[in-house]
Design an enzyme around this catalytic site. Structure first.
Site, PDB file in Angstrom:
ATOM      1  CB  ILE A  13      14.170 -16.417  36.891  1.00 39.89           C
ATOM      2  CG1 ILE A  13      13.982 -15.421  35.735  1.00 39.89           C
ATOM      3  CG2 ILE A  13      14.457 -17.822  36.377  1.00 39.89           C
ATOM      4  CD1 ILE A  13      15.244 -15.217  34.904  1.00 39.89           C
TER       5      ILE A  13
ATOM      6  CB  THR B  67      12.943 -12.176  40.556  1.00 42.97           C
ATOM      7  OG1 THR B  67      12.810 -13.273  39.638  1.00 42.97           O
ATOM      8  CG2 THR B  67      14.284 -12.274  41.260  1.00 42.97           C
TER       9      THR B  67
ATOM     10  CB  ILE C 285      11.567 -22.262  36.085  1.00 46.46           C
ATOM     11  CG1 ILE C 285      13.006 -22.676  35.717  1.00 46.46           C
ATOM     12  CG2 ILE C 285      10.906 -21.479  34.969  1.00 46.46           C
ATOM     13  CD1 ILE C 285      13.975 -21.525  35.529  1.00 46.46           C
ATOM     14  CE  LYS C 286       7.622 -16.230  41.267  1.00 45.79           C
ATOM     15  NZ  LYS C 286       7.629 -14.880  41.905  1.00 45.79           N
ATOM     16  CB  ILE C 287       5.277 -22.387  36.082  1.00 46.86           C
ATOM     17  CG1 ILE C 287       6.588 -22.707  35.343  1.00 46.86           C
ATOM     18  CG2 ILE C 287       4.071 -22.713  35.199  1.00 46.86           C
ATOM     19  CD1 ILE C 287       6.742 -24.176  34.975  1.00 46.86           C
TER      20      ILE C 287
END
Length: 372
Positions: free
Chosen positions: A111, A49, A142-144
Site C-alpha cells: 500500500i 497497489t 509500505i510503498k515509498i
C-alpha cells in the site's frame, strides 16, 4: 517454497525462480474470491497497489457502497485511508498462508503512502508508520517512492522494522541509492534489536514506461540506427539493474546482515504491461526471468503469460555487458537516459498525485450519495 500452479507458463515462471505478483486489488476481487482463486490456481504470491488502482476500483461497480454508507460524515481523506487499508488488510489475510510457507519472503501486499508527500521525508515516514500500524499485518509492505527525499524515509521505515516496497525507480544510479538506503536501514534495525528476518523489501524498477519514452525520442531522431533500437532500452535497463543488484548483495557489507537473518531486497519488475501493441504482450515477463526476482503484472499481462508465454529459463543473469552496450548505443543516438529517467520519475509522481485526487473526488461523491 513456491505455490502450486497448473502446468503451463506460469508454473514454468515460478520454477525459474520468479515470484508472480498481481498488480491490482479491489473489494470485488476480495468479495468474489477471485484473489484467493488466483493464489490457488495461477501462482500469484503477492499483490501490489497504487493510487491509480484504487481510483479505478472505487469508480467501478457497487462493491464499496456499504463501506461508503458506513463512513458517511467522515472526512474524505480519512475515508480513503479506511477503505484502502481495509482492502489491503483483507488481501494480506488471503496471502498470509503464502507468507508463512515462504518464510516471510512472499505473500506480501503493498500500500502506497499519499503521493503528495513524495518530496517530504518526515511526512512520508509518519504516514508509513501510521499505515503499518493501521493495516496491522506482518505481510504488508509500505510503498515509498524513490525520490531523493524518499531515500532517507526508506531507511527510517526499515530501521523501525517496517517492510518497504520502494517504487518509481527508473535509473541505475537511483537504484544503487535505493539499495544503499535499504542496507543502511537494516543495519539500523539490527542495532535497535529488531529481528531482521520478517523485514521485507522489494525495489520496484519500472520497465514499459522506459521504452515508451526512449522509443519516442529514438523516433524523433529517425535514423535507421535509432529506429532499430526501439523496444530494447527498457529490458537493457532492467538487466543492468539486476547486475547492480547481484553486485551489492554479494558484498561483505550485505553478508553480515544475511548472517543475522536478513533477506535481500529483491528486484521487482513493475510497469510490465506492454504499451506498444507492436511488441509481444509478454515481452516484459519472458525477457526478465531470473531467480529471486518479482514480476508484478496487471491482469491482462498475467492472462497473456498464462495463455502463451514462452519461458525459456534465465534471460537476465550474465547479460549486464550486453545491456550496457545497448544503452550506450541509445546514448550515441543523442538520447540522454539521465534526462529520460528524471522526467519519468517526475511524471510518475504527478500521475499518482492525479490518481489520488481522482480517488478523493470519487470517494467524496460516494459519501455524498450515501448520505443523501
Amino acid at each position: 517454497m513456491t505455490q502450486a500452479t497448473v502446468p503451463g507458463p506460469i508454473d514454468d515462471l515460478t520454477r525459474a525462480g520468479v515470484s508472480v505478483w498481481l498488480d491490482d486489488l479491489s473489494r470485488e476481487r476480495l468479495r468474489s474470491g477471485n484473489l484467493a482463486e488466483l493464489v490457488a490456481t495461477r501462482g500469484v504470491v503477492g499483490v501490489t497497489t497504487n493510487p491509480t488502482i484504487f481510483a479505478g476500483a472505487l469508480s467501478g461497480g457497487d462493491a464499496y457502497d456499504a463501506a461508503l454508507a458506513e463512513l458517511t460524515g467522515t472526512d474524505v481523506e480519512a475515508a480513503v485511508e479506511r477503505i484502502t487499508t481495509d482492502d489491503v488488510r483483507q488481501a494480506a489475510d488471503v496471502l498470509r498462508p503464502v507468507y508463512d510457507a515462504t518464510g516471510t519472503v512472499d505473500g506480501r501486499v503493498s500500500i502506497e503512502v499519499d503521493p503528495r508527500l513524495a518530496r517530504d521525508t518526515a511526512a512520508t515516514v509518519a504516514t508509513a508508520e501510521r499505515l503499518w500500524a493501521t493495516v496491522d499485518r506482518p505481510n504488508v509492505m509500505i510503498k515509498i517512492p524513490a525520490t531523493v527525499e524518499g531515500l532517507p524515509a526508506i531507511t527510517a521505515a526499515l530501521a523501525q522494522g517496517i517492510s518497504v516496497n520502494v517504487t518509481l525507480i527508473f535509473s541505475i544510479e537511483r537504484y544503487r541509492a535505493v539499495m544503499d538506503a535499504f542496507v543502511t536501514g537494516l543495519e539500523q534495525a539490527r542495532a535497535a534489536g529488531h529481528d531482521l528476518a520478517p523485514i521485507g523489501s522489494v525495489a520496484s524498477f519500472f520497465v514499459s514506461r522506459v521504452d515508451a519514452a526512449v522509443d519516442a525520442a529514438l523516433t524523433d531522431v529517425g535514423t535507421p540506427e535509432a529506429l532499430a533500437l526501439r523496444g530494447r532500452a527498457a529490458i537493457a535497463n532492467a538487466r543492468l539493474a539486476h547486475a547492480a543488484y547481484a553486485e551489492v548483495f554479494a558484498s561483505d557489507r550485505w553478508q553480515a546482515l544475511a548472517a543475522a537473518g536478513a533477506h535481500p531486497q529483491r528486484p521487482l519488475w513493475a510497469s510490465t504491461g506492454v504499451k506498444n501493441p507492436d511488441y509481444p504482450d509478454t515481452l516484459y515477463v519472458t525477457e526478465l526471468v531470473a531467480p529471486g526476482v518479482v514480476n508484478t503484472m496487471p491482469q491482462g499481462t498475467l492472462d497473456a503469460v498464462a495463455d502463451h508465454g514462452e519461458i525459456t529459463g534465465d534471460t537476465v543473469t550474465g547479460r549486464g555487458e550486453e545491456a550496457a552496450a545497448t544503452l550506450a548505443a541509445v546514448e550515441a543516438q543523442g538520447v540522454s537516459l539521465d534526462e529520460v529517467t528524471a522526467q519519468l520519475e517526475a511524471e510518475g509522481v504527478t500521475k499518482f498525485e492525479v490518481s489520488w485526487d481522482e480517488l478523493l473526488t470519487t470517494t467524496k461523491t460516494g459519501l455524498d450519495a450515501a448520505g443523501a
